[in-house]
Design a protein around this motif. Structure first.
Motif: not given
Length: 232
Positions: A90-103
């Protein structure tokens, strides 16, 4: 203070304050003997007034508007905004994010207490984005095996899965709207919602944004015809 089978015990109770802002409290109880303190038994509770509907969380400006708490395995965790804010739904400069690094990692985000208060046709909605990501070469894993879960706890911390989304079923990147009815929980004192990513791979960043719980009117009246007099 009581004696049970030769052990001296102290009865204690804790009363939470159900007013004001919410906060997460953790209590630890230790057994003490001549050898010292044992391992603690822990319990969590949430202090403060229940959130009410409509409940809206978009993590605007990379800050939560409500209480959220997190846990994960292998040192993994959800992130609020920061480097991922560019992808905000929604273009409000915020969210929850997750980038896995360990399977084989799991990360979970938990909301605070939310009261439905007998709402008519309450619905949880949220936007989920799976990014396509090239294999980084560290592991031979298949991102299609990753699974995203929506969970709910009613009047406590015991979570039950109410929706499962397999990454294999999302064929392309971009935000998609998901909705989950909550009619079965309208008589609870409060609910908590949680979002869990089971990351079998290390290749699938996901974003979660614009979380809402609101009543949906099912019997809307519509204006079908208007007849006005020729003169007044």
């Amino acid at each position: 203070k009581t004696d049970i089978d030769g052990y001296s015990c102290v009865d204690e109770s804790v009363t939470t304050d159900n007013t004001g802002d919410q906060s997460l409290l953790e209590y630890a109880v230790f057994a003490e003997s001549a050898q010292g303190l044992g391992y603690p038994a822990t319990a969590f509770c949430i202090d403060g007034a229940n959130y009410t509907l409509p409940f809206v969380e978009s993590f605007a400006d990379s800050k939560p508007q409500h209480l959220w708490f997190f846990n994960g395995t292998n040192g993994e965790a959800w992130e609020i905004g920061d480097d991922w804010s560019y992808y905000s739904q929604d273009d409000d400069d915020g969210l929850l994010a997750y980038r896995p690094a360990v399977p084989g990692s799991e990360v979970t985000a938990y909301s605070g207490k939310i009261a439905l208060n007998g709402a008519k046709n309450p619905v949880l909605s949220f936007y989920l984005n799976k990014l396509s990501y090239e294999n980084n070469g560290f592991y031979e894993t298949d991102p299609d095996d990753d699974v995203f879960e929506v969970l709910i706890a009613a009047d406590g911390f015991d979570l039950n899965t109410i929706k499962t989304i397999r990454m294999a079923d999302i064929k392309e990147s971009g935000y998609k709207l998901y909705e989950v009815p909550l009619n079965d929980y309208v008589d609870c004192d409060f609910i908590m919602i949680a979002f869990k990513e089971n990351a079998v791979s290390d290749q699938t960043p996901i974003m979660l944004d614009n979380i809402k719980i609101e009543s949906r009117m099912t019997d809307n009246l519509s204006l079908l015809d208007v007849t006005a007099p020729e003169s007044v």
